[in-house]
Design an enzyme around this catalytic site. Sequence first.
Site, mmCIF file in Angstrom:
data_model
loop_
_atom_site.group_PDB
_atom_site.id
_atom_site.type_symbol
_atom_site.label_atom_id
_atom_site.label_comp_id
_atom_site.label_asym_id
_atom_site.label_seq_id
_atom_site.Cartn_x
_atom_site.Cartn_y
_atom_site.Cartn_z
ATOM 1 N N HIS A 35 53.884 23.768 17.829
ATOM 2 C CA HIS A 35 55.121 23.074 17.438
ATOM 3 C C HIS A 35 55.182 21.773 18.232
ATOM 4 O O HIS A 35 55.806 21.684 19.285
ATOM 5 C CB HIS A 35 56.359 23.928 17.724
ATOM 6 C CG HIS A 35 57.624 23.113 17.611
ATOM 7 N ND1 HIS A 35 58.081 22.632 16.420
ATOM 8 C CD2 HIS A 35 58.488 22.654 18.549
ATOM 9 C CE1 HIS A 35 59.187 21.922 16.622
ATOM 10 N NE2 HIS A 35 59.444 21.915 17.910
ATOM 11 N N ALA B 203 73.095 29.298 25.425
ATOM 12 C CA ALA B 203 74.176 29.546 24.463
ATOM 13 C C ALA B 203 75.178 28.407 24.385
ATOM 14 O O ALA B 203 75.815 28.206 23.364
ATOM 15 C CB ALA B 203 74.882 30.851 24.832
ATOM 16 N N ALA B 204 75.314 27.636 25.461
ATOM 17 C CA ALA B 204 76.290 26.545 25.458
ATOM 18 C C ALA B 204 75.689 25.232 24.952
ATOM 19 O O ALA B 204 76.372 24.219 24.891
ATOM 20 C CB ALA B 204 76.851 26.340 26.860
ATOM 21 N N ASP C 296 59.572 23.484 11.166
ATOM 22 C CA ASP C 296 58.507 22.649 10.616
ATOM 23 C C ASP C 296 58.172 23.107 9.201
ATOM 24 O O ASP C 296 57.968 22.300 8.287
ATOM 25 C CB ASP C 296 57.268 22.738 11.514
ATOM 26 C CG ASP C 296 57.623 22.457 12.966
ATOM 27 O OD1 ASP C 296 58.145 21.370 13.236
ATOM 28 O OD2 ASP C 296 57.421 23.347 13.814
ATOM 29 N N GLY D 245 63.006 27.105 22.686
ATOM 30 C CA GLY D 245 62.984 26.058 23.707
ATOM 31 C C GLY D 245 61.588 25.503 23.919
ATOM 32 O O GLY D 245 60.618 26.254 24.053
ATOM 33 N N ARG E 91 53.417 15.934 31.953
ATOM 34 C CA ARG E 91 53.352 17.219 31.272
ATOM 35 C C ARG E 91 53.335 18.396 32.248
ATOM 36 O O ARG E 91 53.985 19.407 32.033
ATOM 37 C CB ARG E 91 52.127 17.285 30.344
ATOM 38 C CG ARG E 91 52.157 18.543 29.508
ATOM 39 C CD ARG E 91 51.043 18.585 28.511
ATOM 40 N NE ARG E 91 49.761 18.696 29.184
ATOM 41 C CZ ARG E 91 48.622 18.922 28.548
ATOM 42 N NH1 ARG E 91 48.621 19.022 27.235
ATOM 43 N NH2 ARG E 91 47.495 19.026 29.206
HETATM 44 P P1 NAX Z 1 70.768 21.535 24.807
HETATM 45 O O1 NAX Z 1 70.353 20.728 25.985
HETATM 46 O O2 NAX Z 1 71.942 21.121 23.995
HETATM 47 O O3 NAX Z 1 71.044 23.029 25.284
HETATM 48 C C1 NAX Z 1 70.189 23.727 26.115
HETATM 49 C C2 NAX Z 1 71.029 24.719 26.883
HETATM 50 O O4 NAX Z 1 70.151 25.557 27.629
HETATM 51 C C3 NAX Z 1 71.986 24.069 27.881
HETATM 52 O O5 NAX Z 1 73.295 24.544 27.649
HETATM 53 C C4 NAX Z 1 71.454 24.535 29.234
HETATM 54 O O6 NAX Z 1 72.485 24.749 30.177
HETATM 55 C C5 NAX Z 1 70.777 25.847 28.841
HETATM 56 N N1 NAX Z 1 69.792 26.303 29.820
HETATM 57 C C6 NAX Z 1 68.951 25.585 30.585
HETATM 58 N N2 NAX Z 1 68.237 26.393 31.391
HETATM 59 C C7 NAX Z 1 68.629 27.655 31.122
HETATM 60 C C8 NAX Z 1 68.278 28.909 31.645
HETATM 61 N N3 NAX Z 1 67.377 29.021 32.630
HETATM 62 N N4 NAX Z 1 68.883 30.000 31.152
HETATM 63 C C9 NAX Z 1 69.818 29.887 30.185
HETATM 64 N N5 NAX Z 1 70.205 28.714 29.656
HETATM 65 C C10 NAX Z 1 69.610 27.620 30.112
HETATM 66 O O7 NAX Z 1 69.463 21.671 23.919
HETATM 67 P P2 NAX Z 1 69.341 22.098 22.372
HETATM 68 O O8 NAX Z 1 69.453 20.907 21.535
HETATM 69 O O9 NAX Z 1 70.235 23.244 22.123
HETATM 70 O O10 NAX Z 1 67.807 22.538 22.309
HETATM 71 C C11 NAX Z 1 67.331 23.671 22.987
HETATM 72 C C12 NAX Z 1 65.824 23.704 22.971
HETATM 73 O O11 NAX Z 1 65.310 23.798 21.645
HETATM 74 C C13 NAX Z 1 65.166 22.445 23.567
HETATM 75 O O12 NAX Z 1 64.115 22.860 24.417
HETATM 76 C C14 NAX Z 1 64.594 21.749 22.347
HETATM 77 O O13 NAX Z 1 63.476 20.953 22.671
HETATM 78 C C15 NAX Z 1 64.209 22.934 21.501
HETATM 79 N N6 NAX Z 1 63.969 22.688 20.073
HETATM 80 C C16 NAX Z 1 62.989 23.400 19.472
HETATM 81 C C17 NAX Z 1 62.723 23.301 18.122
HETATM 82 C C18 NAX Z 1 61.639 24.114 17.480
HETATM 83 O O14 NAX Z 1 61.426 23.914 16.285
HETATM 84 N N7 NAX Z 1 60.935 25.027 18.146
HETATM 85 C C19 NAX Z 1 63.464 22.356 17.282
HETATM 86 C C20 NAX Z 1 64.787 21.956 17.859
HETATM 87 C C21 NAX Z 1 64.795 21.747 19.353
HETATM 88 O O15 NAX Z 1 64.301 20.444 19.627
#
Ligand code: NAX
Length: 328
Positions: free
Chosen positions: A187, A12-13, A159, A130, A98
């Site tokens: 994806h 969420a952050a 996408d 994620g 990986r």
């Molecule tokens: P950020 O790094 O800004 O935010 C991720 C947040 O997740 C951080 O605040 C972190 O503290 C939190 N986090 C980590 N482990 C956690 C856990 N065990 N429980 C709860 N929170 C946890 O990343 P952001 O840009 O917001 O992207 C989030 C994810 O979306 C990444 O994995 C990214 O690769 C993925 N994406 C997926 C896309 C898709 O189309 N499926 C596109 C956009 C994005 O790249």
Amino acid sequence: TQAPVNVTVTGAAGQIGYALLFRVASGQLLGPDTPVKLRLLEIPQAVKAAEGTALELEDGAFGLLAGIDIFDDAKQAFSGANVALLVGARPRTKGMERGDLLEANGGIFKPQGEAINAGAAEDVKVLVVGNPANTNALIAQSHAPDVPAERFTAMTRLDHNRALAQLAKKTGTPVGEIRKLTIWGNHSATQYPDVFHAEVAGRNAAEVVNDRTWLAEEFIPTVAKRGAAIIEARGASSAASAASAAIDHVYTWVNGTPEGDWTSMAVPSDGSYGVPEGLISSFPVTTRDGRYEIVQGLDLNEFSRERVDASVGELTEEREAVRSLGLV
Ligand code: NAX
């Protein structure tokens, strides 16, 4: 009005979380008649930042926002969840293989699957954003044996939306006049955006474009590598567009696809189109009354078949890798 729907958001952050939460609170996830209660999950170090976002959400004075709770414990965060948006994940860092990436994410998505199994609402719908999203969804699902498998989905709507926008630009047609586009597979860079069944203002898109070189050398790579182009331009990965796609994914799942159209969702395969059963792979789907169905009977030409097979092959390898790590 209805009773509030519990929406759990992990990460969420993070930057997607920041864009996503305001749209959930304003009613765009579930519609203008549905109040929502937000349940935010973060790691302990990021709870304070999530609290900051919660202050801002309060300042939005959203009429539909019935409450916000913040947790650093998955069991609590998923308790009573009707919609679960799994955004937080472990990104790939320099030098990470990986296997390391899959293992690190297994450490997140296994306990989250268990928590969903233990305490989510009967009707829970799960969207994994994620990355690696498809395989993270598979991990969570395999630790939630009491939840119907089809409730676990992964996001390829970004996408899909990127492909709509590129096709609209190429054909000089508004996005709203394009139907039946499909993202197949993973994806990842191997995903296959398919225009052969798509319609542009009622005409077959592949015929309107009539240019396989453009498809193979411009359109497909532009869509598949758009994430990298955004990082290059913005200095940060896609956030608002990813949040927007997550809103679209759940809104469509709950409220249905329009007559004569479909969308793309990564969902557990039932063996359709030769995709091995159980893989969480992107398909054309229609939705209705909170359920989805894989569109059946599409004819895949050779151009499409080889690209679908390549992406599905990658998903198969990812499944093998998480199997050998004991994560599924
Ligand atoms: P950020 O790094 O800004 O935010 C991720 C947040 O997740 C951080 O605040 C972190 O503290 C939190 N986090 C980590 N482990 C956690 C856990 N065990 N429980 C709860 N929170 C946890 O990343 P952001 O840009 O917001 O992207 C989030 C994810 O979306 C990444 O994995 C990214 O690769 C993925 N994406 C997926 C896309 C898709 O189309 N499926 C596109 C956009 C994005 O790249």
